[in-house]
Design an enzyme around this catalytic site. Structure first.
Site, PDB file in Angstrom:
ATOM      1  N   ASP A  28       0.817  -1.223   0.000  1.00 22.23           N
ATOM      2  CA  ASP A  28       0.000   0.000   0.000  1.00 22.23           C
ATOM      3  C   ASP A  28       0.851   1.274   0.000  1.00 22.23           C
ATOM      4  O   ASP A  28       1.951   1.296   0.548  1.00 22.23           O
ATOM      5  CB  ASP A  28      -0.912  -0.018   1.239  1.00 22.23           C
ATOM      6  CG  ASP A  28      -2.075   0.963   1.105  1.00 22.23           C
ATOM      7  OD1 ASP A  28      -2.393   1.372  -0.025  1.00 22.23           O
ATOM      8  OD2 ASP A  28      -2.664   1.303   2.150  1.00 22.23           O
ATOM      9  N   ASN A  76     -11.103  -2.538  -5.141  1.00 21.61           N
ATOM     10  CA  ASN A  76     -10.326  -1.577  -5.930  1.00 21.61           C
ATOM     11  C   ASN A  76     -10.979  -1.213  -7.275  1.00 21.61           C
ATOM     12  O   ASN A  76     -10.566  -0.243  -7.917  1.00 21.61           O
ATOM     13  CB  ASN A  76      -8.890  -2.064  -6.151  1.00 21.61           C
ATOM     14  CG  ASN A  76      -8.010  -1.975  -4.912  1.00 21.61           C
ATOM     15  OD1 ASN A  76      -7.123  -2.809  -4.692  1.00 21.61           O
ATOM     16  ND2 ASN A  76      -8.232  -0.959  -4.081  1.00 21.61           N
TER      17      ASN A  76
HETATM   18  C1  IPE Z   1      -5.516  -2.612   0.025  1.00 21.50           C
HETATM   19  O1  IPE Z   1      -5.191  -1.280  -0.124  1.00 21.50           O
HETATM   20  C2  IPE Z   1      -5.417  -3.318  -1.289  1.00 21.50           C
HETATM   21  C3  IPE Z   1      -4.084  -3.413  -1.877  1.00 21.50           C
HETATM   22  C4  IPE Z   1      -2.981  -2.965  -1.382  1.00 21.50           C
HETATM   23  C5  IPE Z   1      -4.050  -4.087  -3.137  1.00 21.50           C
HETATM   24  P1  IPE Z   1      -6.294  -0.143  -0.356  1.00 21.50           P
HETATM   25  O2  IPE Z   1      -5.544   1.110  -0.548  1.00 21.50           O
HETATM   26  O3  IPE Z   1      -7.234  -0.547  -1.400  1.00 21.50           O
HETATM   27  O4  IPE Z   1      -7.052  -0.156   1.048  1.00 21.50           O
HETATM   28  P2  IPE Z   1      -7.912   0.963   1.768  1.00 21.50           P
HETATM   29  O5  IPE Z   1      -8.913   1.471   0.790  1.00 21.50           O
HETATM   30  O6  IPE Z   1      -6.957   2.031   2.185  1.00 21.50           O
HETATM   31  O7  IPE Z   1      -8.514   0.278   2.948  1.00 21.50           O
HETATM   32  C1  IPE Z   2      -1.729   0.161  -3.344  1.00 27.79           C
HETATM   33  O1  IPE Z   2      -1.472   1.532  -3.366  1.00 27.79           O
HETATM   34  C2  IPE Z   2      -1.930  -0.423  -4.716  1.00 27.79           C
HETATM   35  C3  IPE Z   2      -3.317  -0.821  -5.007  1.00 27.79           C
HETATM   36  C4  IPE Z   2      -4.336  -0.778  -4.184  1.00 27.79           C
HETATM   37  C5  IPE Z   2      -3.578  -1.330  -6.348  1.00 27.79           C
HETATM   38  P1  IPE Z   2      -2.641   2.580  -3.370  1.00 27.79           P
HETATM   39  O2  IPE Z   2      -3.020   2.863  -4.779  1.00 27.79           O
HETATM   40  O3  IPE Z   2      -3.760   2.161  -2.486  1.00 27.79           O
HETATM   41  O4  IPE Z   2      -1.918   3.850  -2.768  1.00 27.79           O
HETATM   42  P2  IPE Z   2      -2.522   4.895  -1.744  1.00 27.79           P
HETATM   43  O5  IPE Z   2      -3.005   4.119  -0.566  1.00 27.79           O
HETATM   44  O6  IPE Z   2      -3.640   5.593  -2.452  1.00 27.79           O
HETATM   45  O7  IPE Z   2      -1.388   5.788  -1.410  1.00 27.79           O
HETATM   46 MG    MG Z   3      -4.110   2.425  -0.523  1.00 33.42          MG
END
Ligand code: IPE
Ligand code: IPE
Ligand code: MG
Length: 249
Positions: A28, A76
Site C-alpha cells: 500500500d 479496488n
Molecule cells: C488494500 O489497499 C489493497 C491493496 C494494497 C491491493 P487499499 O488502498 O485498497 O485499502 P484501503 O482502501 O486504504 O482500505
Molecule cells: C496500493 O497503493 C496499490 C493498489 C491498491 C492497487 P494505493 O493505490 O492504495 O496507494 P494509496 O493508498 O492511495 O497511497
Molecule cells: Mg491504498
C-alpha cells in the site's frame, strides 16, 4: 513503526532468528508516493511493481517459503477507470516479464482471487504463468488479484453447502480444517507475519480467515514504492521479537 520502543531496541541476531514460513504483504501507498512527487497515481504503481519484483526475489533468496502479496482487492474496482486501466496494463507487462524470468527464479506463482473478472488476454497470461512455474521448488508466491477475504469465504461456503446438498458431506463434517481446504490458499500454512506499509492500520479484507493468529507489522513511515530489502529485514526482526501464544500461556 508501531513497535514497543523498548522491545525494538532488543538486538536480533539475523543468523539465528526465527523466520516466518509464510509472509503476507499489503503493498500500500503507491498513490501517495506519486502524489508527493506531483506525479499521476499510475507512476506510483509502476515503481510499486518494481519494488514487488525486488522484494519477491529477496524473500526467495533468504528462504521464505510462502509469500502472499495483495495487488488488487475486490474493492479496488471503485477507482477511476484511468487508474484501473493503467493497473491492468501493468499486470500484463509484469506477467510477460515474469514468464521470461521464471526459469531462473525457481518461484512457483499462483493467483488467488476471482481472476475471471480480468480480460481474456490477462487471464490467459495468468494461466500460462501458473502452468510454467508449477514445477518450481522454491518459494511459493501467491498474487492476490481481485481478491477479497469475504469473497473468498463466501466462495468456500458455497462450495461446502453444495457438497452438503449433494449428500457428500454432513454438516458435522464442517470444521476449521475443512474450511481452510476450501480457501484459495489450501495446502499452505497460514501467514505468520503480515506487513503493511503506508500508515493504514487495517486489513482491508486481506486473508481474513487465514490471519486469525498472524502477527501484524504496520510500517507507517514507509510507502510501498520505497520499501527496501532492509525494511523487510526490519519487519522480520520485529517478528522474531514477538511472543506467539495462540491463546496458550
Ligand atoms: C488494500 O489497499 C489493497 C491493496 C494494497 C491491493 P487499499 O488502498 O485498497 O485499502 P484501503 O482502501 O486504504 O482500505
Ligand atoms: C496500493 O497503493 C496499490 C493498489 C491498491 C492497487 P494505493 O493505490 O492504495 O496507494 P494509496 O493508498 O492511495 O497511497
Ligand atoms: Mg491504498
Amino acid at each position: 513503526m508501531l513497535f514497543n520502543k523498548k522491545k525494538t531496541e532488543e538486538k536480533i541476531d539475523r543468523s539465528t532468528r526465527i523466520l516466518p514460513t509464510h509472509v503476507g504483504i499489503i503493498m500500500d501507498g503507491n498513490g501517495r508516493w506519486a502524489k508527493k512527487r506531483g506525479l499521476p497515481r499510475q507512476a506510483g504503481h509502476k515503481v510499486g511493481a518494481a519494488t514487488f519484483k525486488k522484494i519477491t526475489r529477496y524473500a526467495n533468496s533468504i528462504g521464505i517459503k510462502n509469500l502472499t502479496v495483495y495487488a488488487f482487492s475486490t474493492e479496488n474496482w471503485k477507482r477511476p477507470k484511468e487508474e484501473i486501466d493503467a493497473l491492468m496494463d501493468l499486470f500484463y507487462d509484469y506477467l510477460i516479464e515474469a514468464l521470461r524470468d521464471f526459469s531462473e527464479e525457481n518461484i512457483r506463482t499462483i493467483f488467488i482471487g476471482d481472476v475471471t473478472a480480468f480480460s481474456p488476454k490477462l487471464q490467459q497470461l495468468i494461466h500460462e504463468t501458473e502452468a510454467i512455474s508449477s514445477d518450481k521448488t522454491g518459494m511459493r508466491l501467491n498474487i492476490a488479484m481481485n481478491y477479497g477475504g469475504r469473497d473468498e469465504i463466501v466462495r468456500a461456503m458455497r462450495e461446502i453447502s453444495a457438497e452438503v446438498a449433494e449428500g457428500k458431506l454432513q454438516p458435522e463434517d464442517i470444521d476449521p480444517a475443512l474450511i481452510s481446504d476450501h480457501m484459495y490458499t489450501f495446502g499452505q500454512p497460514d501467514p505468520d507475519l503480515i506487513i503493511r506499509p503506508s500508515g493504514e492500520y487495517r486489513t482491508s479484507n486481506f486473508l481474513l480467515w487465514q490471519s486469525a493468529y498472524s502477527e501484524y507489522v504496520f510500517m507507517d513511515e514507509i510507502l510501498w514504492p520505497d520499501f527496501s530489502t532492509e525494511d523487510l529485514e526490519r519487519a522480520l526482526d520485529e517478528y522474531a521479537r514477538r511472543n506467539r501464544r495462540f491463546g496458550g500461556v
